[in-house]
Design a protein around this motif. Structure first.
Motif, PDB file in Angstrom:
ATOM      1  N   HIS A  49       0.810  -1.217   0.000  1.00  0.00           N
ATOM      2  CA  HIS A  49       0.000   0.000   0.000  1.00  0.00           C
ATOM      3  C   HIS A  49       0.845   1.270   0.000  1.00  0.00           C
ATOM      4  O   HIS A  49       0.287   2.363  -0.015  1.00  0.00           O
ATOM      5  N   SER A  50       2.174   1.108   0.070  1.00  0.00           N
ATOM      6  CA  SER A  50       3.046   2.272   0.221  1.00  0.00           C
ATOM      7  C   SER A  50       2.570   3.041   1.462  1.00  0.00           C
ATOM      8  O   SER A  50       2.386   2.462   2.516  1.00  0.00           O
ATOM      9  N   SER A  51       2.373   4.337   1.343  1.00  0.00           N
ATOM     10  CA  SER A  51       1.905   5.101   2.499  1.00  0.00           C
ATOM     11  C   SER A  51       0.407   5.353   2.445  1.00  0.00           C
ATOM     12  O   SER A  51      -0.115   6.197   3.175  1.00  0.00           O
ATOM     13  N   ASN A  52      -0.293   4.595   1.592  1.00  0.00           N
ATOM     14  CA  ASN A  52      -1.737   4.791   1.440  1.00  0.00           C
ATOM     15  C   ASN A  52      -2.492   4.000   2.508  1.00  0.00           C
ATOM     16  O   ASN A  52      -3.111   2.978   2.243  1.00  0.00           O
ATOM     17  N   PHE A  53      -2.405   4.481   3.739  1.00  0.00           N
ATOM     18  CA  PHE A  53      -3.134   3.867   4.832  1.00  0.00           C
ATOM     19  C   PHE A  53      -3.408   4.930   5.880  1.00  0.00           C
ATOM     20  O   PHE A  53      -2.835   6.025   5.857  1.00  0.00           O
ATOM     21  N   LYS A  54      -4.315   4.595   6.793  1.00  0.00           N
ATOM     22  CA  LYS A  54      -4.597   5.473   7.930  1.00  0.00           C
ATOM     23  C   LYS A  54      -3.788   4.978   9.117  1.00  0.00           C
ATOM     24  O   LYS A  54      -3.790   3.791   9.420  1.00  0.00           O
ATOM     25  N   ALA A  55      -3.117   5.902   9.785  1.00  0.00           N
ATOM     26  CA  ALA A  55      -2.355   5.562  10.982  1.00  0.00           C
ATOM     27  C   ALA A  55      -3.158   6.024  12.200  1.00  0.00           C
ATOM     28  O   ALA A  55      -3.505   7.203  12.319  1.00  0.00           O
ATOM     29  N   ILE A  56      -3.474   5.057  13.069  1.00  0.00           N
ATOM     30  CA  ILE A  56      -4.211   5.358  14.300  1.00  0.00           C
ATOM     31  C   ILE A  56      -3.226   5.264  15.453  1.00  0.00           C
ATOM     32  O   ILE A  56      -2.721   4.182  15.776  1.00  0.00           O
ATOM     33  N   VAL A  57      -2.942   6.402  16.072  1.00  0.00           N
ATOM     34  CA  VAL A  57      -2.032   6.457  17.214  1.00  0.00           C
ATOM     35  C   VAL A  57      -2.884   6.544  18.469  1.00  0.00           C
ATOM     36  O   VAL A  57      -3.587   7.543  18.679  1.00  0.00           O
ATOM     37  N   GLY A  58      -2.846   5.470  19.279  1.00  0.00           N
ATOM     38  CA  GLY A  58      -3.747   5.442  20.431  1.00  0.00           C
ATOM     39  C   GLY A  58      -5.173   5.443  19.931  1.00  0.00           C
ATOM     40  O   GLY A  58      -5.553   4.643  19.093  1.00  0.00           O
ATOM     41  N   PRO A  59      -5.994   6.380  20.400  1.00  0.00           N
ATOM     42  CA  PRO A  59      -7.386   6.413  19.947  1.00  0.00           C
ATOM     43  C   PRO A  59      -7.623   7.333  18.756  1.00  0.00           C
ATOM     44  O   PRO A  59      -8.741   7.429  18.274  1.00  0.00           O
ATOM     45  N   ARG A  60      -6.583   8.030  18.287  1.00  0.00           N
ATOM     46  CA  ARG A  60      -6.799   9.076  17.284  1.00  0.00           C
ATOM     47  C   ARG A  60      -6.081   8.765  15.979  1.00  0.00           C
ATOM     48  O   ARG A  60      -5.025   8.141  15.964  1.00  0.00           O
ATOM     49  N   GLU A  61      -6.702   9.237  14.869  1.00  0.00           N
ATOM     50  CA  GLU A  61      -6.046   9.130  13.575  1.00  0.00           C
ATOM     51  C   GLU A  61      -4.955  10.192  13.487  1.00  0.00           C
ATOM     52  O   GLU A  61      -5.152  11.346  13.892  1.00  0.00           O
ATOM     53  N   LEU A  62      -3.821   9.780  12.961  1.00  0.00           N
ATOM     54  CA  LEU A  62      -2.673  10.681  12.869  1.00  0.00           C
ATOM     55  C   LEU A  62      -2.991  11.836  11.936  1.00  0.00           C
ATOM     56  O   LEU A  62      -3.333  11.637  10.771  1.00  0.00           O
ATOM     57  N   THR A  63      -2.885  13.041  12.470  1.00  0.00           N
ATOM     58  CA  THR A  63      -3.118  14.246  11.674  1.00  0.00           C
ATOM     59  C   THR A  63      -1.795  14.955  11.447  1.00  0.00           C
ATOM     60  O   THR A  63      -0.759  14.586  12.022  1.00  0.00           O
ATOM     61  N   ALA A  64      -1.833  15.981  10.619  1.00  0.00           N
ATOM     62  CA  ALA A  64      -0.622  16.752  10.345  1.00  0.00           C
ATOM     63  C   ALA A  64      -0.106  17.420  11.617  1.00  0.00           C
ATOM     64  O   ALA A  64       1.113  17.480  11.852  1.00  0.00           O
ATOM     65  N   GLU A  65      -1.026  17.885  12.455  1.00  0.00           N
ATOM     66  CA  GLU A  65      -0.616  18.524  13.705  1.00  0.00           C
ATOM     67  C   GLU A  65       0.028  17.507  14.644  1.00  0.00           C
ATOM     68  O   GLU A  65       1.069  17.773  15.253  1.00  0.00           O
ATOM     69  N   MET A  66      -0.579  16.323  14.742  1.00  0.00           N
ATOM     70  CA  MET A  66       0.003  15.271  15.579  1.00  0.00           C
ATOM     71  C   MET A  66       1.359  14.840  15.030  1.00  0.00           C
ATOM     72  O   MET A  66       2.304  14.586  15.796  1.00  0.00           O
ATOM     73  N   ALA A  67       1.446  14.722  13.691  1.00  0.00           N
ATOM     74  CA  ALA A  67       2.705  14.296  13.072  1.00  0.00           C
ATOM     75  C   ALA A  67       3.836  15.246  13.433  1.00  0.00           C
ATOM     76  O   ALA A  67       4.971  14.831  13.687  1.00  0.00           O
ATOM     77  N   GLU A  68       3.516  16.531  13.492  1.00  0.00           N
ATOM     78  CA  GLU A  68       4.543  17.512  13.864  1.00  0.00           C
ATOM     79  C   GLU A  68       4.947  17.328  15.326  1.00  0.00           C
ATOM     80  O   GLU A  68       6.136  17.386  15.659  1.00  0.00           O
ATOM     81  N   ASP A  69       3.970  17.071  16.195  1.00  0.00           N
ATOM     82  CA  ASP A  69       4.283  16.872  17.616  1.00  0.00           C
ATOM     83  C   ASP A  69       5.092  15.604  17.853  1.00  0.00           C
ATOM     84  O   ASP A  69       5.888  15.544  18.789  1.00  0.00           O
ATOM     85  N   TYR A  70       4.872  14.590  17.007  1.00  0.00           N
ATOM     86  CA  TYR A  70       5.496  13.293  17.217  1.00  0.00           C
ATOM     87  C   TYR A  70       6.690  13.061  16.293  1.00  0.00           C
ATOM     88  O   TYR A  70       7.076  11.922  16.053  1.00  0.00           O
ATOM     89  N   ASN A  71       7.249  14.139  15.775  1.00  0.00           N
ATOM     90  CA  ASN A  71       8.480  14.056  14.966  1.00  0.00           C
ATOM     91  C   ASN A  71       8.331  13.074  13.796  1.00  0.00           C
ATOM     92  O   ASN A  71       9.174  12.202  13.565  1.00  0.00           O
ATOM     93  N   PHE A  72       7.226  13.215  13.086  1.00  0.00           N
ATOM     94  CA  PHE A  72       6.945  12.331  11.951  1.00  0.00           C
ATOM     95  C   PHE A  72       7.959  12.553  10.831  1.00  0.00           C
ATOM     96  O   PHE A  72       8.315  13.679  10.508  1.00  0.00           O
ATOM     97  N   TYR A  73       8.413  11.415  10.239  1.00  0.00           N
ATOM     98  CA  TYR A  73       9.344  11.500   9.105  1.00  0.00           C
ATOM     99  C   TYR A  73       9.009  10.378   8.120  1.00  0.00           C
ATOM    100  O   TYR A  73       8.735   9.241   8.519  1.00  0.00           O
ATOM    101  N   GLU A  74       9.043  10.688   6.831  1.00  0.00           N
ATOM    102  CA  GLU A  74       8.765   9.694   5.780  1.00  0.00           C
ATOM    103  C   GLU A  74       9.747   9.904   4.636  1.00  0.00           C
ATOM    104  O   GLU A  74      10.030  11.046   4.244  1.00  0.00           O
TER     105      GLU A  74
END
Length: 914
Positions: free
Chosen positions: A525-550
């Motif tokens: 699927h490459s990156s074509n999926f939904k990432a659920i972190v804990g109870p929430r879907e990963l958003t752009a704001e969360m990705a920034e808080d959690y040091n997201f890198y791809e």
């Protein structure tokens, strides 16, 4: 039935004198692909497509030194016809009674033609001269020729006297002869009366001007009429539509003016079709031609103007037969003398079959013995026959290539383009794009087309009906054309294949003292999926808080253990167990593609004891108390609330002589103990029980030794998991089982181990003598102890039962339970029951291992024998005797007769994480 008329267009009428043309190349009929021959009363010229293809053909009749360009009208008037198939194979027929044929006494006929072929450049002309001499002397009294574009009748001219013709030699005849001589018709045809059926009179010149031809030869009078003129008419003869031409011709003979009645009738129908056979019906008696009784003297069938003998007909499957009313010619559809042709009406694929049979009949009139030779050249084309080309899906999913075969088609079909989901590509563009498009020629002259397209091509659509399965779709429209007309038609094809080829993403995680580190390796699927972190879907704001890198193949996250989406599982004296859950879901169906549950211990001092008598403690909202509000926690004294709290933590600081703290003395130690708890009070101060959360109790303790202060114990009891377990195995005829509750009705089975229990939760053991009903035997649980490991002799260990009594030095003493007779228990003395609270081994306040094993030495004694000193009963000793030994001291087996002593152990019992 369809009659093919003028298949090739003739050029405009003109009479050309012999003159030079630019770049004219002259060839004789000996040229390859050009043949001429004689077929009874006609001459044939065959021109191969190799000579005619791509050229425009003009035909000129050679008459001495003159070349006469044969237009369609002049060809029909003068006895010429031409037929071409769609690929340029051409046949030209010339009646031996034609206008420009050199006739020698109606026996020898010299025919000359010039074929002019013009290329794309009008100045580039290739000419072929054809000269053929034919001999024909078998003339019947009357000859009728039905060709494609004209009807011809010739009649023998007898030397009849005037009386026989009703002619007289009076003054009027002499005057008429004088007028004929003056008009130039003294030795020819003067006038004609056509019957439509009403009489219409014309002089020769008038008849020629409207398209008729009439002439006399040395022995015959010839009349010719194109089809569908004003003076011809239709008549139904035995159910067959016929076109009829009737005329009376007045001509000058040596003995004077004569009149001759002429008639021709040619079929315009009479063809029946089945899927496999063509049946051509011709009236056995053509009434417009024959009046009296007749006899069929000869009957022949031919193809393309040439007779066939019986063996040739049989080899081709042709039949010629008669009925009471018809002569019947039967031709199989697909016979080798005809050809198939493709068509595309309304963009749908059809085919027709074309064949040109000939029928020749010789009738003899019984009264006059006159013969009539009747010859018909009759092109037949079947109705359109719809075709459904086969679509053969040869796809093997494991090869990851779509493969399809289309066919069969006639040789005049060409694949021009293919429409994919992304657009239209020509065959050349498709091959250049990496697809494989091929044309396959078959031995019967037909063809098929094949296409191969990889699953990974951008024209292939994809869908996942199941988590691990991909369905591939290839919608196609094959664009084909029919040559040489270039008539388009289309063939839609939908291909589908499914393959279990999904590669799921892989997740891994580690921890340091403060953070979670998560990495994801992408799958199909490459990156074509939904990432659920804990109870929430990963958003752009969360990705920034959690040091997201791809980077296209991987992604990573770095989260603090206190992140909002993390949960706390367990709090110990020195750490907190935090967990982060990460789910990767399919966007379309929410299927779980991968999951990661990463739990780690992070340093956190839960209780601190200060020399000035102050205690501080941290309470944590753990997963089992999701609805807990830390601000509602208190100490034993409910007025002692947190100094600080948020939605995850509560921080307490208090003096040891306040908030309900208790004090206990142990030799050189003094212990202060309090409890963090959740109180449910309404506004009126009454205590309530929570309908949702379990009790929250966290014991906090401080030990003071002389001038030294240590934190020595901590426990918390929020419930997280339900128990699960494995049973221990008894030896010989004694077994020990762990009951699920004090009723001792339900026991953990072998498949339930290891059993999970909470700290200080009672463990209900039963030791039983098996397979005995002797009431004089009694089972004594002599010694029982717990170890950290399965080995019953391993250290450390803790006594539970010592010399058949509880360990009095244990603050949570072992409790013996009475056994009474019931439906299961037949001999109560064969069973001993006791319970002990769940505990674990610690060292320096650290849990050594979250599990224990319980072992027992059981003695079987005879109550009826006073000599058996071991049968004093369970826990019967002189007063004041101690029943314990120091923890960690290895036990020695009692010197009891081994035939009466049994050793039994439980399975692993694991301390549940809080």
């Amino acid at each position: 039935m369809l009659r093919l008329g003028n298949i090739l267009l003739w050029m405009a009428a003109a009479i050309l004198l012999c003159q030079a043309r630019p770049n004219v190349k002259l060839n004789s009929q000996s040229s390859s692909g050009l043949r001429s021959d004689c077929a009874a009363n006609v001459m044939r010229v065959s021109l191969d497509k190799a000579l005619a293809v791509g050229n425009q053909l003009e035909v000129e009749a050679i008459n001495g030194t003159k070349h006469i360009l044969l237009t369609p009208s002049m060809a029909a008037q003068c006895g010429y016809s031409m037929e071409s198939d769609p690929w340029g194979n051409t046949r030209i027929y010339t009646s031996l009674m034609g206008c420009f044929v050199d006739n020698k006494d109606d026996a020898t006929f010299n025919v000359g033609l010039r074929l002019q072929m013009y290329g794309e450049n009008p100045s580039d002309v290739v000419s072929h001269d054809v000269s053929q001499t034919c001999s024909y002397t078998r003339w019947a009294s009357r000859e009728i020729l039905c060709d494609r574009n004209y009807m011809e009748v010739s009649h023998h001219m007898a030397n009849l006297d005037a009386e026989a013709k009703g002619q007289t030699r009076d003054g009027k005849d002499e005057k008429l002869n004088a007028n004929l001589e003056a008009s130039g018709a003294s030795q020819g045809i003067w006038k004609m009366t056509f019957y439509t059926p009403e009489p219409v009179a014309m002089v020769l010149q008038e008849a020629e001007q409207v398209g008729y031809a009439a002439k006399t030869t040395s022995s015959r009078l010839v009349m010719r009429s194109p089809y569908n003129t004003a003076e011809t008419y239709s008549e139904d003869v035995a159910g067959v539509p016929m076109e009829v031409f009737r005329v009376s011709a007045y001509y000058m003979a040596p003995q004077g003016l004569n009149v001759m009645n002429l008639a021709a009738a040619c079929p315009k129908g009479g063809v029946l079709f089945t899927e496999d056979m063509i049946s051509w019906h011709v009236p056995r008696r053509v009434t417009p031609l024959l009046d009296g009784r007749i006899t069929v003297s000869e009957m022949h069938m031919g193809i393309n103007g040439q007779r066939l003998d019986r063996s040739q007909m049989a080899a081709r499957g042709y039949t010629l037969s008669t009925t009471d009313f018809h002569i019947v010619v039967e031709i199989p559809v697909g016979s080798p003398d005809g050809y198939f042709k493709s068509h595309a009406p309304d963009y749908q694929y059809h085919i027709t079959y074309f064949v040109e049979p000939m029928l020749e009949v010789l009738w003899r009139e019984d009264d006059t013995q006159d013969d009539t030779r009747y010859k018909v050249l009759f092109p037949i084309m079947t109705p359109l026959m719809p075709q459904s080309p086969q679509i053969q899906d040869d796809t093997v999913p494991e090869t990851r290539v779509f493969s399809v075969l289309l066919g069969t088609f006639l040789h005049d079909v060409e694949l021009r383009n293919i429409t994919f989901s992304t657009g239209v590509l020509t065959v050349e563009e498709s091959n250049a794009k990496g697809f494989t498009v091929q044309e396959h020629s078959l031995t019967n002259g037909s063809k098929s087309f094949s296409l191969q397209v990889p699953f990974d091509a951008d024209v292939v659509l994809k869908h996942n009906p199941e988590r691990l399965v991909t369905s591939y779709f290839l919608p196609l429209i094959f664009g084909l054309i029919v040559l040489p007309e270039e008539t388009p038609f289309a063939l839609p094809v939908d291909l589908q294949a499914s393959l279990q080829d999904i590669v799921l993403p892989i997740m891994a995680g580690t921890c340091d003292q403060n953070q979670f580190y998560i990495s994801v390796k992408f799958g199909s699927h490459s990156s074509n999926f939904k990432a659920i972190v804990g109870p929430r879907e990963l958003t752009a704001e969360m990705a920034e808080d959690y040091n997201f890198y791809e980077n296209g193949t991987h992604l990573s996250l770095i989260l603090p253990y206190t992140a909002k989406d993390a949960v706390f599982e367990l709090l110990t004296a020195e750490s907190v167990k935090s967990r982060i859950d990460l789910l990767l879901l399919d966007r379309a169906n929410d299927w779980v593609l991968a999951d990661l549950y990463l739990a780690c211990y992070f340093p956190l001092k839960a209780t601190e004891c200060h020399p000035n008598g102050t205690m501080t403690a941290v309470a944590v909202k753990v997963e089992s108390t999701r609805n807990l509000k830390p601000s509602q926690l208190t100490l034993k004294d409910q007025s002692c609330t947190p100094q600080f709290s948020d939605d995850r933590f509560a921080y307490f600081s208090f003096s040891v002589d306040t908030c309900g703290t208790t004090r206990t003395f142990f030799d050189n130690y003094m212990m202060y103990e309090n409890e963090i708890r959740l109180s449910y009070n309404n506004n009126k101060g009454a205590a309530n029980t929570s309908p949702v959360d379990p009790d929250y109790r966290q014991t906090i303790s401080c030990f003071y030794v002389v001038n030294e202060t240590q934190t020595v114990a901590f426990s918390a009891k929020p419930r997280t998991y339900e128990p699960a377990a494995e049973i221990g195995t008894g030896q010989l005829m004694v077994q020990m089982r762990l009951a699920q509750d004090p009723s001792y009705e339900l026991f953990y089975q072998a498949e339930d181990y290891p059993v999970v229990k909470y700290l200080q939760q009672p463990l209900y053991f039963e030791v039983e003598l098996m397979h005995s009903t002797d009431p004089h035997l009694e089972l004594i649980a002599e010694n029982c102890w717990a170890t950290l490991y399965e080995d019953r002799t391993s250290l450390p260990s803790w006594d539970i039962i010592v010399d058949s009594c509880e360990n009095r030095n244990d603050s949570y003493a072992t409790i013996f339970h009475p056994v009474v007779s019931d439906s299961r228990v037949l001999v109560p003395s064969h069973i001993k029951r006791f319970s002990v609270k769940m505990f674990t081994f610690t060292k320096d306040d650290e849990v050594l291992k979250d599990q224990i094993y319980v072992h027992c030495d059981a003695v079987i004694c005879d109550t009826s024998s006073q000599a058996d000193g071991s049968c004093r009963g369970q826990c019967v000793h002189p007063p004041g005797q101690s029943y314990s030994r120091p923890a960690g001291v290895k036990k020695e087996r009692r010197s009891t007769d081994s035939t009466r002593q049994r050793q039994i152990s439980s399975g692993a019992i694991i301390l549940a994480n809080l």
